[in-house]
Design a protein around this motif. Structure first.
Motif, PDB file in Angstrom:
ATOM      1  N   ASP A 139      38.482  35.488  36.788  1.00 49.29           N
ATOM      2  CA  ASP A 139      39.243  36.327  35.853  1.00 49.29           C
ATOM      3  C   ASP A 139      38.314  37.314  35.136  1.00 49.29           C
ATOM      4  O   ASP A 139      38.693  38.473  34.901  1.00 49.29           O
ATOM      5  N   LEU A 140      37.123  36.866  34.765  1.00 50.14           N
ATOM      6  CA  LEU A 140      36.180  37.768  34.112  1.00 50.14           C
ATOM      7  C   LEU A 140      35.735  38.899  35.045  1.00 50.14           C
ATOM      8  O   LEU A 140      35.607  40.058  34.624  1.00 50.14           O
ATOM      9  N   ILE A 141      35.524  38.575  36.303  1.00 54.90           N
ATOM     10  CA  ILE A 141      35.122  39.603  37.268  1.00 54.90           C
ATOM     11  C   ILE A 141      36.242  40.630  37.452  1.00 54.90           C
ATOM     12  O   ILE A 141      36.002  41.837  37.499  1.00 54.90           O
ATOM     13  N   ASP A 142      37.494  40.155  37.537  1.00 55.11           N
ATOM     14  CA  ASP A 142      38.626  41.081  37.664  1.00 55.11           C
ATOM     15  C   ASP A 142      38.749  41.972  36.427  1.00 55.11           C
ATOM     16  O   ASP A 142      39.007  43.180  36.541  1.00 55.11           O
ATOM     17  N   ALA A 143      38.577  41.379  35.251  1.00 54.09           N
ATOM     18  CA  ALA A 143      38.687  42.157  34.018  1.00 54.09           C
ATOM     19  C   ALA A 143      37.564  43.187  33.927  1.00 54.09           C
ATOM     20  O   ALA A 143      37.777  44.324  33.474  1.00 54.09           O
ATOM     21  N   CYS A 144      36.377  42.817  34.358  1.00 60.41           N
ATOM     22  CA  CYS A 144      35.257  43.760  34.340  1.00 60.41           C
ATOM     23  C   CYS A 144      35.532  44.946  35.260  1.00 60.41           C
ATOM     24  O   CYS A 144      35.292  46.104  34.894  1.00 60.41           O
ATOM     25  N   ALA A 145      36.068  44.682  36.443  1.00 64.97           N
ATOM     26  CA  ALA A 145      36.370  45.765  37.385  1.00 64.97           C
ATOM     27  C   ALA A 145      37.411  46.710  36.816  1.00 64.97           C
ATOM     28  O   ALA A 145      37.259  47.941  36.888  1.00 64.97           O
ATOM     29  N   ALA A 146      38.475  46.160  36.227  1.00 65.61           N
ATOM     30  CA  ALA A 146      39.525  47.011  35.651  1.00 65.61           C
ATOM     31  C   ALA A 146      38.982  47.849  34.494  1.00 65.61           C
ATOM     32  O   ALA A 146      39.329  49.027  34.348  1.00 65.61           O
ATOM     33  N   THR A 161      29.971  47.928  29.134  1.00 64.27           N
ATOM     34  CA  THR A 161      30.888  46.984  29.790  1.00 64.27           C
ATOM     35  C   THR A 161      30.128  45.986  30.654  1.00 64.27           C
ATOM     36  O   THR A 161      30.408  44.783  30.644  1.00 64.27           O
ATOM     37  N   VAL A 162      29.149  46.463  31.394  1.00 68.00           N
ATOM     38  CA  VAL A 162      28.361  45.571  32.252  1.00 68.00           C
ATOM     39  C   VAL A 162      27.612  44.552  31.405  1.00 68.00           C
ATOM     40  O   VAL A 162      27.588  43.344  31.724  1.00 68.00           O
ATOM     41  N   ARG A 163      27.002  44.984  30.327  1.00 68.28           N
ATOM     42  CA  ARG A 163      26.270  44.042  29.455  1.00 68.28           C
ATOM     43  C   ARG A 163      27.212  42.993  28.879  1.00 68.28           C
ATOM     44  O   ARG A 163      26.878  41.797  28.835  1.00 68.28           O
ATOM     45  N   SER A 164      28.378  43.415  28.446  1.00 71.92           N
ATOM     46  CA  SER A 164      29.313  42.483  27.826  1.00 71.92           C
ATOM     47  C   SER A 164      29.782  41.420  28.810  1.00 71.92           C
ATOM     48  O   SER A 164      29.761  40.222  28.515  1.00 71.92           O
ATOM     49  N   PHE A 165      30.187  41.845  29.989  1.00 70.22           N
ATOM     50  CA  PHE A 165      30.744  40.874  30.940  1.00 70.22           C
ATOM     51  C   PHE A 165      29.661  40.018  31.582  1.00 70.22           C
ATOM     52  O   PHE A 165      29.911  38.844  31.886  1.00 70.22           O
ATOM     53  N   LYS A 166      28.479  40.535  31.774  1.00 69.03           N
ATOM     54  CA  LYS A 166      27.404  39.681  32.292  1.00 69.03           C
ATOM     55  C   LYS A 166      27.028  38.618  31.274  1.00 69.03           C
ATOM     56  O   LYS A 166      26.682  37.482  31.644  1.00 69.03           O
ATOM     57  N   GLY A 167      27.095  38.946  29.982  1.00 70.20           N
ATOM     58  CA  GLY A 167      26.849  37.935  28.962  1.00 70.20           C
ATOM     59  C   GLY A 167      27.903  36.848  28.970  1.00 70.20           C
ATOM     60  O   GLY A 167      27.600  35.673  28.732  1.00 70.20           O
ATOM     61  N   GLN A 168      29.162  37.221  29.240  1.00 67.07           N
ATOM     62  CA  GLN A 168      30.227  36.215  29.284  1.00 67.07           C
ATOM     63  C   GLN A 168      30.164  35.368  30.554  1.00 67.07           C
ATOM     64  O   GLN A 168      30.487  34.174  30.527  1.00 67.07           O
ATOM     65  N   GLY A 170      27.450  34.547  32.179  1.00 71.02           N
ATOM     66  CA  GLY A 170      26.307  33.658  32.151  1.00 71.02           C
ATOM     67  C   GLY A 170      25.352  33.938  33.296  1.00 71.02           C
ATOM     68  O   GLY A 170      25.546  34.860  34.107  1.00 71.02           O
ATOM     69  N   PRO A 171      24.291  33.148  33.396  1.00 73.06           N
ATOM     70  CA  PRO A 171      23.299  33.376  34.452  1.00 73.06           C
ATOM     71  C   PRO A 171      23.895  33.091  35.827  1.00 73.06           C
ATOM     72  O   PRO A 171      24.739  32.216  35.998  1.00 73.06           O
ATOM     73  N   GLY A 172      23.437  33.862  36.789  1.00 72.24           N
ATOM     74  CA  GLY A 172      23.918  33.674  38.147  1.00 72.24           C
ATOM     75  C   GLY A 172      23.937  34.991  38.897  1.00 72.24           C
ATOM     76  O   GLY A 172      23.892  36.071  38.303  1.00 72.24           O
ATOM     77  N   PRO A 173      24.027  34.936  40.232  1.00 74.70           N
ATOM     78  CA  PRO A 173      24.036  36.158  41.054  1.00 74.70           C
ATOM     79  C   PRO A 173      25.426  36.787  41.094  1.00 74.70           C
ATOM     80  O   PRO A 173      26.150  36.699  42.089  1.00 74.70           O
ATOM     81  N   TYR A 174      25.815  37.422  40.010  1.00 75.85           N
ATOM     82  CA  TYR A 174      27.157  38.003  39.912  1.00 75.85           C
ATOM     83  C   TYR A 174      27.185  39.511  40.166  1.00 75.85           C
ATOM     84  O   TYR A 174      28.273  40.082  40.281  1.00 75.85           O
ATOM     85  N   THR A 175      26.044  40.163  40.248  1.00 70.80           N
ATOM     86  CA  THR A 175      26.044  41.621  40.336  1.00 70.80           C
ATOM     87  C   THR A 175      26.746  42.117  41.594  1.00 70.80           C
ATOM     88  O   THR A 175      27.567  43.049  41.548  1.00 70.80           O
ATOM     89  N   ALA A 176      26.438  41.496  42.730  1.00 66.82           N
ATOM     90  CA  ALA A 176      27.056  41.929  43.982  1.00 66.82           C
ATOM     91  C   ALA A 176      28.567  41.725  43.954  1.00 66.82           C
ATOM     92  O   ALA A 176      29.333  42.585  44.408  1.00 66.82           O
ATOM     93  N   ARG A 177      29.004  40.591  43.412  1.00 65.64           N
ATOM     94  CA  ARG A 177      30.444  40.322  43.328  1.00 65.64           C
ATOM     95  C   ARG A 177      31.128  41.302  42.387  1.00 65.64           C
ATOM     96  O   ARG A 177      32.240  41.781  42.665  1.00 65.64           O
ATOM     97  N   LEU A 178      30.493  41.604  41.272  1.00 62.36           N
ATOM     98  CA  LEU A 178      31.072  42.556  40.320  1.00 62.36           C
ATOM     99  C   LEU A 178      31.218  43.941  40.937  1.00 62.36           C
ATOM    100  O   LEU A 178      32.259  44.593  40.790  1.00 62.36           O
ATOM    101  N   PHE A 179      30.192  44.391  41.630  1.00 66.34           N
ATOM    102  CA  PHE A 179      30.236  45.728  42.207  1.00 66.34           C
ATOM    103  C   PHE A 179      31.271  45.803  43.339  1.00 66.34           C
ATOM    104  O   PHE A 179      32.012  46.797  43.450  1.00 66.34           O
ATOM    105  N   ALA A 180      31.341  44.770  44.177  1.00 69.73           N
ATOM    106  CA  ALA A 180      32.336  44.770  45.254  1.00 69.73           C
ATOM    107  C   ALA A 180      33.753  44.760  44.691  1.00 69.73           C
ATOM    108  O   ALA A 180      34.649  45.464  45.191  1.00 69.73           O
ATOM    109  N   ARG A 205      24.824  52.724  39.303  1.00 64.73           N
ATOM    110  CA  ARG A 205      23.653  52.790  38.450  1.00 64.73           C
ATOM    111  C   ARG A 205      23.757  51.814  37.284  1.00 64.73           C
ATOM    112  O   ARG A 205      22.784  51.155  36.909  1.00 64.73           O
ATOM    113  N   ALA A 206      24.971  51.658  36.699  1.00 64.92           N
ATOM    114  CA  ALA A 206      25.150  50.734  35.579  1.00 64.92           C
ATOM    115  C   ALA A 206      24.956  49.284  36.010  1.00 64.92           C
ATOM    116  O   ALA A 206      24.385  48.472  35.271  1.00 64.92           O
ATOM    117  N   PHE A 207      25.416  48.951  37.205  1.00 63.88           N
ATOM    118  CA  PHE A 207      25.246  47.587  37.709  1.00 63.88           C
ATOM    119  C   PHE A 207      23.811  47.328  38.165  1.00 63.88           C
ATOM    120  O   PHE A 207      23.402  46.174  38.296  1.00 63.88           O
TER     121      PHE A 207
END
Length: 363
Positions: A139-146, A161-168, A170-180, A205-207
């Motif tokens: 749900d967080l990834i979907d909200a970040c994309a929208a 937006t990227v800073r806020s949602f990456k903080g929510q 937490g740690p982990g390899p989420y950048t690729a999933r967020l960008f896709a 660039r933001a991601f």
């Protein structure tokens, strides 16, 4: 002498009477309990011939009599009463649940059963927690994309937006999933244009996604989010070929469209011309006085010469459309004039209708 002679005879007869009566006497059984005196010197209650509980022995005649009595009682019972009586008089618990619960095997096994139950409960709870966690992250990834799509090409808002949602997240390899996920959302919500291409580059660039990882992100977006949406896949192909440095790196996306190669080329060409024409008309409503929008042409991957050629093509097409419209209007006017002339001629050739007779005078 006479007394001495009679005594042995009397003694012999007395002993004979005692010997005959002994088989009928109840044998004495000493209890394990000491009585009366409470110590070793006290007398037992069995010595006083006092029956005490089940420890009092019974003669064979008494046992036979009690067995006959029970048989007489049972003979008058129904089957249900007999089963009830048997349960009441049963000494061993046999295969009853009480026997199982009180057995040593259950005492040893119940510890393992309790441990297994607790382990299963913990495992089920852990699986449920993981399911809830995965749903929250999705749900967080979907909200970040929208949110990223909403901010368009505003670099400051995109970075926040990227800073806020990456903080929510937490740690982990989420950048690729967020960008896709952002790429798929952009293709769904926005029409292809120079603005959407620039927004995609700003989001990259933001991601912090390197250029080498962009083709893989487009492949993930097509596979995970747009596999069953060919119309949106066409927009994704258009964006991908203009967002990457080497369009050949995303050429495999075209094979995902359910059309032939020539038809895909034609669709992509039509989409490019339509997008560029909309950009031209946005800058000037009249093509005769319009100029090439340099920023949109660069974002769409159109060179200056190709942009000028397309603009001339649009002008010729517009002139041809105007000429055809004027010709159709002239034909319609000529047809209307001919119809009116024919109607006037017919009316002139028709004889005049006689006037109706005057009404009769009143009586």
């Amino acid at each position: 002498a006479l007394v001495a002679a009679v005594a042995p005879a009397e003694a012999a007869r007395a002993l004979a009477r005692v010997g005959a009566a002994r088989p009928l006497a109840r044998p004495v059984v000493r209890s394990r309990m000491s009585s009366l005196g409470g110590g070793g010197g006290g007398r037992d209650q069995r010595d006083l011939r006092v029956p005490q509980g089940n420890y009092v022995s019974k003669s064979p005649a008494q046992l036979q009599y009690e067995a006959q009595l029970r048989q007489q009682q049972i003979s008058g019972m129904s089957a249900k009463q007999m089963r009830t009586q048997m349960r009441r008089t049963r000494v061993s618990t046999g295969g009853s649940s009480d026997a199982v619960l009180s057995s040593g095997w259950f005492s040893k096994a119940k510890g393992g059963l309790v441990g297994l139950t607790v382990a299963a409960a913990i495992s089920g709870a852990g699986w449920q927690v993981q399911k809830l966690f995965r749903g929250r992250q999705r749900d967080l990834i979907d909200a970040c994309a929208a949110t990223m799509v909403y901010h368009g090409e505003n670099s400051a808002e995109l970075e926040a937006t990227v800073r806020s949602f990456k903080g929510q997240l937490g740690p982990g390899p989420y950048t690729a999933r967020l960008f896709a996920r952002y790429i798929a959302q952009l293709a769904c919500d926005r029409a292809v244009s120079g603005t959407s291409v620039r927004a995609l580059r700003e989001a990259q660039r933001a991601f912090g996604v390197p250029s080498s990882a962009v083709p893989a992100a487009f492949e993930a977006a097509a596979e995970e989010h747009l596999a069953d949406r060919p119309s949106v896949l066409g927009k994704l192909v258009f964006l991908a070929e203009r967002a990457v440095e080497n369009p050949a790196s995303v050429s495999a996306l075209r094979s995902r469209l359910p059309y032939g190669a020539e038809y895909v080329d034609s669709l992509q060409r039509m989409m490019l011309e339509k997008t560029f024409k909309e950009a031209v008309l946005k800058s000037a409503p009249d093509l005769a006085t319009a100029t090439v929008p340099v920023a949109d042409a660069r974002s769409l991957g159109i060179s200056k010469a190709d942009a000028e050629a397309l603009l001339d093509k649009f002008r010729r097409e517009e002139a041809e459309i105007k000429r055809k419209a004027e010709a159709e209007a002239d034909e319609a006017g000529a047809a209307e004039r001919a119809r009116r002339e024919l109607l006037a001629k017919v009316q002139a050739e028709m004889p005049a209708e006689p006037a109706p007779p005057p009404p009769p005078p009143p009586p």
